[in-house]
Design an enzyme around this catalytic site. Sequence first.
Site, PDB file in Angstrom:
ATOM      1  N   HIS A   1      11.720  65.476  82.131  1.00  0.00           N
ATOM      2  CA  HIS A   1      12.634  65.892  83.200  1.00  0.00           C
ATOM      3  C   HIS A   1      12.081  65.525  84.583  1.00  0.00           C
ATOM      4  CE1 HIS A   1      15.451  67.697  80.634  1.00  0.00           C
ATOM      5  NE2 HIS A   1      15.158  68.973  80.748  1.00  0.00           N
TER       6      HIS A   1
ATOM      7  N   SER B   1      10.433  68.505  78.719  1.00  0.00           N
ATOM      8  CA  SER B   1      10.313  69.061  80.079  1.00  0.00           C
ATOM      9  C   SER B   1       9.451  68.169  80.957  1.00  0.00           C
ATOM     10  CB  SER B   1       9.732  70.475  80.025  1.00  0.00           C
ATOM     11  OG  SER B   1      10.601  71.297  79.295  1.00  0.00           O
TER      12      SER B   1
ATOM     13  N   CYS C   1       3.708  74.848  73.468  1.00  0.00           N
ATOM     14  CA  CYS C   1       5.062  74.881  74.035  1.00  0.00           C
ATOM     15  C   CYS C   1       6.126  74.914  72.946  1.00  0.00           C
ATOM     16  CB  CYS C   1       5.348  73.724  74.992  1.00  0.00           C
ATOM     17  SG  CYS C   1       7.083  73.768  75.529  1.00  0.00           S
TER      18      CYS C   1
ATOM     19  N   CYS D   1       6.571  66.700  75.671  1.00  0.00           N
ATOM     20  CA  CYS D   1       7.763  67.562  75.640  1.00  0.00           C
ATOM     21  C   CYS D   1       8.826  67.008  76.584  1.00  0.00           C
ATOM     22  CB  CYS D   1       7.356  68.973  76.071  1.00  0.00           C
ATOM     23  SG  CYS D   1       8.708  70.155  76.163  1.00  0.00           S
TER      24      CYS D   1
ATOM     25  N   HIS E   1       1.811  70.042  79.119  1.00  0.00           N
ATOM     26  CA  HIS E   1       1.709  71.509  79.136  1.00  0.00           C
ATOM     27  C   HIS E   1       1.688  72.064  77.723  1.00  0.00           C
ATOM     28  CE1 HIS E   1       5.942  70.464  78.804  1.00  0.00           C
ATOM     29  NE2 HIS E   1       6.092  71.607  78.173  1.00  0.00           N
TER      30      HIS E   1
HETATM   31  N1  COD Z   1      24.807  67.616  71.444  1.00  0.00           N
HETATM   32  C1  COD Z   1      23.868  67.876  70.494  1.00  0.00           C
HETATM   33  N2  COD Z   1      22.596  67.436  70.586  1.00  0.00           N
HETATM   34  C2  COD Z   1      22.251  66.707  71.652  1.00  0.00           C
HETATM   35  C3  COD Z   1      23.168  66.385  72.681  1.00  0.00           C
HETATM   36  C4  COD Z   1      24.501  66.877  72.536  1.00  0.00           C
HETATM   37  N3  COD Z   1      25.447  66.643  73.473  1.00  0.00           N
HETATM   38  N4  COD Z   1      22.521  65.672  73.631  1.00  0.00           N
HETATM   39  C5  COD Z   1      21.247  65.533  73.208  1.00  0.00           C
HETATM   40  N5  COD Z   1      21.070  66.155  72.021  1.00  0.00           N
HETATM   41  C6  COD Z   1      19.853  66.277  71.223  1.00  0.00           C
HETATM   42  C7  COD Z   1      18.975  65.028  71.205  1.00  0.00           C
HETATM   43  O1  COD Z   1      19.424  64.067  70.267  1.00  0.00           O
HETATM   44  C8  COD Z   1      17.615  65.617  70.829  1.00  0.00           C
HETATM   45  O2  COD Z   1      17.403  65.632  69.433  1.00  0.00           O
HETATM   46  C9  COD Z   1      17.681  67.046  71.362  1.00  0.00           C
HETATM   47  O3  COD Z   1      19.015  67.259  71.805  1.00  0.00           O
HETATM   48  C10 COD Z   1      16.712  67.264  72.546  1.00  0.00           C
HETATM   49  O4  COD Z   1      15.430  67.193  72.028  1.00  0.00           O
HETATM   50  P1  COD Z   1      14.142  66.572  72.769  1.00  0.00           P
HETATM   51  O5  COD Z   1      13.084  66.400  71.717  1.00  0.00           O
HETATM   52  O6  COD Z   1      14.537  65.411  73.582  1.00  0.00           O
HETATM   53  O7  COD Z   1      13.723  67.742  73.764  1.00  0.00           O
HETATM   54  P2  COD Z   1      12.679  68.957  73.562  1.00  0.00           P
HETATM   55  O8  COD Z   1      13.049  69.685  72.322  1.00  0.00           O
HETATM   56  O9  COD Z   1      11.290  68.465  73.727  1.00  0.00           O
HETATM   57  O10 COD Z   1      12.992  69.838  74.878  1.00  0.00           O
HETATM   58  C11 COD Z   1      14.130  70.596  74.978  1.00  0.00           C
HETATM   59  C12 COD Z   1      14.037  71.575  76.195  1.00  0.00           C
HETATM   60  C13 COD Z   1      15.257  72.451  76.069  1.00  0.00           C
HETATM   61  C14 COD Z   1      12.801  72.452  76.160  1.00  0.00           C
HETATM   62  C15 COD Z   1      13.914  70.822  77.534  1.00  0.00           C
HETATM   63  O11 COD Z   1      14.632  69.681  77.566  1.00  0.00           O
HETATM   64  C16 COD Z   1      14.303  71.693  78.747  1.00  0.00           C
HETATM   65  O12 COD Z   1      15.430  72.086  78.957  1.00  0.00           O
HETATM   66  N6  COD Z   1      13.299  71.957  79.551  1.00  0.00           N
HETATM   67  C17 COD Z   1      13.444  72.765  80.716  1.00  0.00           C
HETATM   68  C18 COD Z   1      13.017  74.148  80.371  1.00  0.00           C
HETATM   69  C19 COD Z   1      11.548  74.317  80.534  1.00  0.00           C
HETATM   70  O13 COD Z   1      10.956  73.858  81.479  1.00  0.00           O
HETATM   71  N7  COD Z   1      10.933  74.989  79.567  1.00  0.00           N
HETATM   72  C20 COD Z   1       9.522  75.267  79.662  1.00  0.00           C
HETATM   73  C21 COD Z   1       8.655  74.151  79.158  1.00  0.00           C
HETATM   74  S1  COD Z   1       9.278  73.381  77.762  1.00  0.00           S
HETATM   75 ZN    ZN Z   2       7.603  72.030  76.921  1.00  0.00          ZN
END
Ligand code: COD
Ligand code: ZN
Length: 366
Positions: free
Chosen positions: A45, A42, A168, A40, A61
């Site tokens: 990060h 996260s 998750c 994930c 997780h």
């Molecule tokens: N505009 C549109 N899309 C965008 C932009 C933008 N400016 N920048 C990036 N993106 C797209 C990327 O191309 C990608 O497809 C997507 O955003 C992000 O996806 P992933 O696969 O990299 O990330 P995820 O889906 O695994 O995770 C997203 C979260 C929001 C969960 C994560 O990044 C986060 O904020 N985690 C902190 C919150 C947390 O701890 N949650 C509990 C556990 S997950």
């Molecule tokens: Zn997660």
Amino acid sequence: MQVKAAVFYRPHEPLAVQELELEGPRAGEVLVRIAACGVCHSDLHFIDGLVPIASPSVLGHEAAGVVEAVGAGVASVQPGDHVVLSFIPSCGRCQYCVVGRPNLCTIGNRAMSRGTMLDGTPRFAREGRPVYQMGSIGGFASYTVVPEAGCVKIREDMPLDRAALLGCGVMTGVGAVINTARVQAGSDVAVVGCGGVGLNVVQGAALAGAGRIIAIDVLAHKLELARQFGATHTVDASREDPVEAVRRISPGGVDYAFEVIGRPETVRQAFDMARRGGLTVVVGVPPAGAEVSLPAGAFLTEKTITGSAYGGARMPVDVPRLVELYMSGRLKLDELISRVYPLEGINDAFDALRRGEVARSIVTPL
Ligand code: COD
Ligand code: ZN
């Protein structure tokens, strides 16, 4: 026992795949053999230094596996049971649990952020020093110990690699729609960010019977996937202003806007996409210390903005429901798994995620 795990030591360094000592389950704890753990953003990060975490830590997780042994007093699972793990092991007794918001559990959130069991200690160690467990799990390991409150038993014919994703991404995404926003049938939805979690917001909106489902990303192949998951419209934010595009597709703005990236500027975009009286749900968490600015005039239009933690999960209720939706063909999980890596490939999996190549990768540690 000796286990193999992927250990985070410090930001901007690859995880170290190494042998750790795993203590057996204490009272109220469960030893689980990990069948699969999703990768994930996260987790990334921490590696990218955007969010602090205890060090050293076993990351991961989003996991499912098989119960191998239970500690004293464990009643809800037994050896052989298949389980999905929860990264907020809710206590059932604090004020949040009592009012039906177990995702905000005081004790579970403390354990999650410390990377420990409920008693404040982790079960992994290396050379006598504690190794913490992300989300009270530490799923990038062949075995782990978790609190009983962090285990949800599932039916045995549910494939465990698919089940891991419920821990998750699916819970967070679908739950943000169904539990947090309670999206109404026929209403319009915008989803900013269509990664592993955002695609699940899209499919949650489809499950809820939303009208227009507008997916926004900067990568064409993510938008393609979003269509598979139920998006009726797509907007490439690298080519056009996403706020203008959404307001053109859904005149006046959408009823619900979801931010699923974790950046202040995209939180603002989501807020600006919502109509008068509309709801913005922030799923992503911007880096520590970041602030989001909003146009104050919008409050006169009764716009609402809220966070969503773990999709408002009530894991013992929601996980079996999601399993049934998958088993009856109404929840897409197969399509989410882009790649499968052995534990040794974990750093490649993170590189692929950083490059935006995958919806979800899973790691199969054994
Ligand atoms: N505009 C549109 N899309 C965008 C932009 C933008 N400016 N920048 C990036 N993106 C797209 C990327 O191309 C990608 O497809 C997507 O955003 C992000 O996806 P992933 O696969 O990299 O990330 P995820 O889906 O695994 O995770 C997203 C979260 C929001 C969960 C994560 O990044 C986060 O904020 N985690 C902190 C919150 C947390 O701890 N949650 C509990 C556990 S997950
Ligand atoms: Zn997660």
